[in-house]
Design an enzyme around this catalytic site. Sequence first.
Site, PDB file in Angstrom:
ATOM      1  N   ASP A   1       0.796  -1.233   0.000  1.00 62.05           N
ATOM      2  CA  ASP A   1       0.000   0.000   0.000  1.00 62.05           C
ATOM      3  C   ASP A   1       0.823   1.275   0.000  1.00 62.05           C
ATOM      4  O   ASP A   1       0.461   2.279   0.628  1.00 62.05           O
ATOM      5  CB  ASP A   1      -0.969  -0.009   1.179  1.00 62.05           C
ATOM      6  CG  ASP A   1      -2.098  -0.993   0.982  1.00 62.05           C
ATOM      7  OD1 ASP A   1      -2.639  -1.056  -0.135  1.00 62.05           O
ATOM      8  OD2 ASP A   1      -2.448  -1.707   1.943  1.00 62.05           O
TER       9      ASP A   1
ATOM     10  N   ASP B   1      -7.166  -3.961  -4.813  1.00 66.74           N
ATOM     11  CA  ASP B   1      -6.800  -2.664  -4.252  1.00 66.74           C
ATOM     12  C   ASP B   1      -5.491  -2.128  -4.837  1.00 66.74           C
ATOM     13  O   ASP B   1      -5.285  -0.912  -4.926  1.00 66.74           O
ATOM     14  CB  ASP B   1      -6.630  -2.745  -2.735  1.00 66.74           C
ATOM     15  CG  ASP B   1      -7.714  -3.502  -2.011  1.00 66.74           C
ATOM     16  OD1 ASP B   1      -8.178  -4.534  -2.547  1.00 66.74           O
ATOM     17  OD2 ASP B   1      -8.076  -3.106  -0.894  1.00 66.74           O
TER      18      ASP B   1
END
Length: 392
Positions: free
Chosen positions: A105, A165
């Site tokens: 991330d 994601d």
Amino acid sequence: MAQTFETIMSYPAADRELAKKAIDDAIRIIQGDLSIFTSKFPSSNSFGGFYEATENVEWTTGFWTGSIWLAYEYTKDDALKKAAEVQVDSFFERIRDKIDVNHHDMGFLFSLSCVAAYKLTGNEKAKEAALLAANHLAERYRENGSFLQAWGNVGEASEYRLIIDCLLNLPILYWASEVTGNKQYAQKAENHIKTAMNCILREDDSTYHTYFIDMETGKPSYGVTHQGNRNHSAWARGQAWGIYGIALSYHYLRDESYIQLFERVTDFFLRHLPEDLIPYWDFDFDTGSTEPRDSSAAAIAVCGMLEMAKYLDDEKRKKYTDAANRLLYALIHKCGNRDQNQSNGLLLHGTYARDSKENTCKDRGVDECNTWGDYFYMEALTRTLSDWKMYW
């Protein structure tokens, strides 16, 4: 009951006047939060409507700093700039010392904090931090399978997978190629989305949340959910990540095949919205369900549609811009927070995670604000009011 574009077009649309009022309300809350969230960060989700103060940990802190930068761009309030720069220093320390970064991330964390700072102010420390983050993400690239491993130690058999994601984490690699001239960053990003689209998109245009890759052959193995209701359901936020992620990769690659992919993923999302246009946390649920909503999924989808609309022909541009404006109107009226006594967040009725028989989650942040919902709400309003230059 499935939506059609005709029924969606019958809803009211957000206009500049409404968006301006909504962003003024949001910025007032952001400015009020700076006394708590400058040296500290808001928790990933609120508790009873209110974020708690945390250190710079988890995958979500960049969304808060990104919201501050958006508010600064709109107001030119120097107090916002100074607060964001304090947080840039924190992000530099985080990536330098490798604090809670054993995951993919880096875009969520560093595009919205440090790439934004460099683009807006020329902050060299922010640039250095973002490049360190891009290097860290690039190290998660697995040659055998051509993808960026989502979680866990790289090469770990039980975590040899990608998740949808990650499409939002790819832009930091494209950016790194632009500022360094090293094309390897962008090549890894392009390889990843090709792998992801080859396995994550189902025949009915819904998406898997996560897909395992066979460590021996490098071929896609099987898809499951991590946060959706079922392994074969469509987790609403995952579908929204697909919408915006494809749009962002098109921005960098201009691969015409991504237009069709975008339409497939987006049209599924729109067709499965409930009557009030605020998605439930999973598309297994429809109008009348008592399951919680996930307003953040709608905010992400709005940003993705507004970004992709820039590259489409006139007819398709109008179609997706009109749909985005309807969703934004619904968000402003049903989920936009205007009262600091009700919440210190911006977008109500989000869901971080919801327990189900087939996922691995416990209930978390159910019917609460979350920092990414707040950020994408701010970005959607900003896009409506200006020709915004992306942080992504």
